[in-house]
Design a protein around this motif. Structure first.
Motif, mmCIF file in Angstrom:
data_model
loop_
_atom_site.group_PDB
_atom_site.id
_atom_site.type_symbol
_atom_site.label_atom_id
_atom_site.label_comp_id
_atom_site.label_asym_id
_atom_site.label_seq_id
_atom_site.Cartn_x
_atom_site.Cartn_y
_atom_site.Cartn_z
ATOM 1 N N GLN A 86 50.160 67.100 -61.857
ATOM 2 C CA GLN A 86 50.933 67.419 -60.663
ATOM 3 C C GLN A 86 52.329 67.809 -61.053
ATOM 4 O O GLN A 86 52.898 67.265 -61.997
ATOM 5 N N ILE A 137 56.192 68.141 -61.468
ATOM 6 C CA ILE A 137 57.256 67.146 -61.462
ATOM 7 C C ILE A 137 58.341 67.645 -60.533
ATOM 8 O O ILE A 137 58.864 68.739 -60.712
ATOM 9 N N THR A 184 47.576 63.998 -64.391
ATOM 10 C CA THR A 184 46.786 64.734 -63.404
ATOM 11 C C THR A 184 47.362 66.106 -63.139
ATOM 12 O O THR A 184 46.918 66.822 -62.244
ATOM 13 N N GLY A 211 50.158 60.188 -52.704
ATOM 14 C CA GLY A 211 50.033 60.271 -54.152
ATOM 15 C C GLY A 211 48.650 59.895 -54.650
ATOM 16 O O GLY A 211 47.707 59.658 -53.878
ATOM 17 N N ASN A 212 48.551 59.775 -55.966
ATOM 18 C CA ASN A 212 47.272 59.476 -56.616
ATOM 19 C C ASN A 212 46.769 58.075 -56.280
ATOM 20 O O ASN A 212 45.561 57.861 -56.124
ATOM 21 N N THR A 265 50.602 58.335 -63.652
ATOM 22 C CA THR A 265 49.339 59.048 -63.386
ATOM 23 C C THR A 265 49.593 60.550 -63.243
ATOM 24 O O THR A 265 48.775 61.366 -63.668
ATOM 25 N N ARG A 266 50.726 60.911 -62.684
ATOM 26 C CA ARG A 266 50.996 62.335 -62.474
ATOM 27 C C ARG A 266 51.185 63.084 -63.790
ATOM 28 O O ARG A 266 50.969 64.283 -63.859
ATOM 29 N N ARG A 267 51.554 62.393 -64.809
ATOM 30 C CA ARG A 267 51.695 63.026 -66.131
ATOM 31 C C ARG A 267 50.340 63.446 -66.684
ATOM 32 O O ARG A 267 50.260 64.286 -67.572
ATOM 33 N N LEU A 307 56.751 60.298 -52.922
ATOM 34 C CA LEU A 307 55.931 60.100 -54.119
ATOM 35 C C LEU A 307 54.653 59.347 -53.808
ATOM 36 O O LEU A 307 53.566 59.700 -54.277
ATOM 37 N N GLU A 333 52.488 55.452 -60.340
ATOM 38 C CA GLU A 333 52.213 56.767 -59.758
ATOM 39 C C GLU A 333 52.798 57.867 -60.646
ATOM 40 O O GLU A 333 52.148 58.876 -60.922
ATOM 41 N N LEU A 347 59.813 60.260 -63.291
ATOM 42 C CA LEU A 347 58.739 61.244 -63.308
ATOM 43 C C LEU A 347 58.554 61.837 -64.700
ATOM 44 O O LEU A 347 57.519 62.417 -65.001
#
Lengths: 242, 606
Positions: free
Chosen positions: B602, B604, B600, B555-556, B596-598, B551, B593, B318
């Motif tokens: 979201q 951690i 968007t 998720g995204n 992408t969270r880095r 996750l 995933e 993450l």
């Protein structure tokens, strides 16, 4: 309410059924129908108490398995003739040495003359295998291989050099006979027959894996894989050894 | 970790000039960054340079700069060991030929900032792409960089570009992004070997290194001579790279490629300068220690054996660095930290690997050698020999090999062939939508290679895309990654050599095995098996199943329709299922995933 288990399991797998445990799941192979069935969840740990020879140990967690689900499962497999009453101990199947080497006989230097005799042997073995695969069940083919092996067991044990020469010539002439790619069963049965024509014995193996599910066949002698790489076959759990 | 940032702006634009000045001030408070070039409308900064390894070579009259490491073609490794200096004449030639002299007379790992007659800036990345290079436009000003995190930390750029979901879908389907477009909106990658104008260019990119033309050369040498040339080329490149470092950590898997690399280094380097590192884990194919020991013993080098960390926690991914193109973690899973610690303990700044051997030396179980021979030479005795080689390699009958060769004559290079084979959890409509975009994400070199034989096309497809060199998880803590087999001269030789010659005798890597037969243990030269880490990958997955479920399920990727939630849920139950997805596929989704969270925003998870 959990069923009242008897000390000796009342059932065993039918003679034409093989089983192995892979990744916490049990895979069954019905040799008559050529069909694989997966069993998972609490059934895996509950069934040893009911089925002699079930490939997992008894697990107290299995006591919590739903009794009616157990009974339904047993009835279903009895109706399919995959389970029979356990009158006496389950038959023992041949053990297989851990595959730790690959023969890689196709790297051997070829002999000076093309081996026409070996090619004829190979054509014959391949033809018989092709017909068997179309007309016979896995059970019948396994019986035939086992019978041939029993006859060879009465002869003197072959030396490793003779086995290597035979496998090397098989590999050399195989391109003139058939395609082995994606036809591991055909290739393995043909090799087994080919070796048998020269008084050489080896084990025919079918193995399975999960995630994703797959089955594979190969030929092995002791810990040496004859027609594949040992690193590849070790991914599979043997379910049938002849 | 050697990195750079280039700022290019239109001096006639007051707003761009003001922004350029603002960015200059950001560097002024960063003593760890040095300005290595300044000219009208262009400034280039670097950090982490190292003499003899990562440098800045100024071009004459301040016309530009080349960052990285250069080697002269034809120089012996002994000469390469001396400090490299670009002569005035060489620099002028590079400028006057628009960078063509750089491609033809040199090789290495570099990004070059070259001028144009209009005064605009043009960037040339070396053909191997070993040093990344991206471009971001900011209010008309161009920022060229190799590490996106620097834009946040040094230049304080916020917000960062958003995720390009069309590119993410294409990445899932095709496994790579081959064109200039990346997985971030507005961030382009500079393609290797292509002279690329920056900003709002009036001119188009110019291909200086034409991999397709090289692949079409089909240089037929006698096998003995080809083997000698291959050996000489690999040895020169490996020893040249080794001359840059006092101590080297070498990933010795026990396979043919890493053994070839070690065998290539030994004649020139004292064994004390090389420390070999081998990883193993429980599993059918994960323990090659016996082969690694053979190679290390023959070379007289130290060998450290380590067990892959089966307790690796997937939530670590993450914290992946933000990069324009997502990478993967599987190859580093349970080994990355040990690489870094071992490198530090042995004072090794670089880690050498044999990456690229499969693609260069051609290790594919297939019937393409005969197909390529037929396309190049037509039917004849040589074709029958090639067909027999193909039959052995592909484990098919001779008749099937001949039949395939004739069928493959109609082959027309289509990069989407076999795309999507490994995305069983992607919804059909997403697969279809992404497949319509294949032209958009195809490398330009692959669009114009209709005449290439099938085997050579597939080899080109594998070699044209750069290998990852920065570790997005360990970042600066990771040792510098050096892949000597992927040096430009080796790539050019292997691309120009016909497939039937690379596999002469019916074996993958046949020419390489022959070339290095006296430099590596016989047992390794004859190896047909290949190591892997399948059980390790599965163990990690099973131990982190709860995390993976949390996750991915909401998720995204699911949210953007790139994963089928129902199928995913079935694959993540831990029970046998007819919808079992391959574990590798799921790890790919986890990496993507997390990436992408880095972007968007979201949270951690701890």
């Amino acid at each position: 309410m959990t069923p009242n288990y008897e000390p000796t399991p009342p059932w065993r797998l039918a003679d034409h059924v093989r089983a192995c445990c892979v990744d916490g799941q049990v895979i069954l192979l019905d040799l008559q129908r050529g069909k694989y069935i997966g069993v998972g969840g609490q059934l895996v740990s509950a069934l040893p108490q009911l089925i002699d020879g079930w490939p997992t140990a008894v697990n107290p967690a299995g006591q919590d398995a739903n009794a009616s689900a157990l009974i339904e499962w047993v009835e279903n497999f009895r109706n399919q003739r995959m389970l029979i009453e356990a009158q006496g101990p389950a038959p023992k199947h041949p053990a297989l040495d851990e595959p730790v080497h690959s023969m890689n006989a196709d790297d051997d230097e070829p002999s000076s003359a093309f081996q026409w005799r070996q090619l004829l042997r190979l054509w014959q073995a391949a033809a018989i295998t092709a017909i068997s695969l179309r007309r016979r069940s896995l059970e019948e083919m396994a019986s035939a291989v086992a019978a041939a092996r029993a006859r060879q067991a009465q002869q003197a044990a072959p030396d490793a050099a003779a086995l290597r020469r035979a496998v090397a010539s098989y590999m050399r002439v195989r391109p003139f006979a058939f395609t082995a790619h994606d036809r591991c069963l055909h290739d393995s049965l043909t090799l087994t027959r080919f070796l048998a024509t020269q008084g050489l014995a080896a084990s025919w193996v079918i193995g399975v894996r999960t995630r994703p599910f797959g089955a594979h066949s190969w030929v092995q002698s002791g810990g040496v894989v004859l027609n594949d790489q040992h690193e590849n076959v070790r991914r599979y759990e043997p379910i049938l050894v002849v | 970790m050697f990195r750079f940032i280039g700022i290019h702006w239109n001096v006639a634009s007051p707003s761009q000039a003001a922004l350029a000045e603002q960015l200059r001030q950001a560097f002024s408070v960063r003593p760890d960054w040095q300005r290595v070039h300044q000219s009208t409308g262009l400034r280039v900064y670097t950090t982490g340079p190292s003499a003899g390894v990562n440098e800045a070579y100024a071009l004459p009259s301040g016309q530009g700069v080349i960052l990285g490491r250069l080697f002269r073609r034809g120089d012996s490794p002994l000469t390469s060991a001396s400090p490299f200096e670009l002569t005035e004449a060489e620099g002028r030639r590079i400028v006057h030929t628009d960078g063509r002299a750089l491609i033809e007379e040199f090789w290495g790992r570099y990004v070059a900032f070259l001028p144009s007659w209009t005064g605009a800036c043009r960037v040339l990345r070396d053909p191997t792409g070993a040093l990344p290079c991206y471009e971001l436009q900011l209010d008309g000003l161009s920022i060229l960089f190799c590490w996106l995190e620097d834009l946040v930390e040094v230049l304080k750029i916020a917000p960062l570009p958003g995720v390009n979901w069309v590119a993410v879908a294409a990445l899932l389907l095709f496994n790579r992004l081959g064109s200039q477009e990346t997985a971030l909106d507005g961030v382009q990658q500079i393609l290797p070997g292509i002279l690329t104008p920056t900003g709002q260019p009036e001119s188009s990119p110019l291909t200086l290194w034409d991999a397709t033309r090289i692949a079409g050369c089909a240089v037929e040498l006698e096998p003995e001579i080809a083997a000698k040339h291959l050996r000489d080329t690999v040895m020169t490149c490996a020893q040249s790279w080794a001359s840059c470092y006092e101590a080297i950590l070498l990933r010795l898997s026990g396979g043919v490629d890493s053994a070839i690399l070690l065998g290539s280094l030994c004649p020139a380097l004292p064994p004390s300068r090389i420390t070999c590192l081998n990883y193993h884990s429980p599993g059918s194919d994960s323990d090659e220690r016996s082969f690694a020991r053979l190679a290390a013993r023959r070379a007289g080098t130290a060998l450290i054996e380590r067990t892959r960390d089966a307790d690796f926690r997937l939530d670590e991914v993450l914290h992946v660095a933000r990069t324009p193109i997502p990478g993967g973690y599987v190859g580093r899973m349970g080994t990355g930290r040990m690489d870094a610690a071992t490198a530090v303990a042995h004072h090794a700044r670089a880690m050498f690997t044999g990456a690229g051997g499969d693609q260069l030396f051609f290790e594919l179980r297939c019937t393409w050698p005969a197909s390529d021979y037929l396309k190049l030479h037509g039917f004849g005795l040589g074709f029958l020999n090639a067909a027999l080689d193909s039959a052995r390699m592909g484990r098919v009958s001779l008749w099937q090999a001949i039949k395939s060769a004739f069928a493959d004559r109609r082959f027309t290079a289509r990069p989407v062939i076999a795309a999507g084979q490994h995305v069983t959890l992607m919804p059909a409509e997403a697969v279809h939508a992404a497949s319509l975009q294949h032209e958009r994400f195809t490398h330009p070199a692959l669009r114009g290679c209709a005449g290439l034989p099938i085997g050579k096309f597939h080899q080109l497809q594998e070699l044209i895309h750069p290998f990852e060199c920065f570790d997005p998880y360990l970042r600066e803590a990771a040792p510098e990654l050096v892949n000597p087999l992927l040096s430009q001269p080796v790539i050019e030789f292997c691309l120009a050599t016909p497939i039937h010659l690379l596999t002469h005798g019916g074996r993958g890597r046949a020419l390489a095995r022959r070339a290095f037969a006296n430099d590596i243990p016989r047992e390794i030269a004859m190896r047909r098996s290949k190591g892997g880490m399948e059980e390790h990958i599965t163990t990690i997955f099973q131990r982190n199943l709860a995390f993976v479920r949390d996750l991915l399920l909401d998720g995204n990727l699911v949210g953007h329709g790139l994963l089928d939630r129902k199928r995913l849920e079935a694959a993540l139950t831990g029970r046998p299922s007819a919808m079992d997805a391959h574990v590798m596929e799921i790890h790919t989704y986890v990496a993507l995933e997390a990436w992408t969270r880095r972007f968007t925003g979201q949270a951690i998870a701890p």
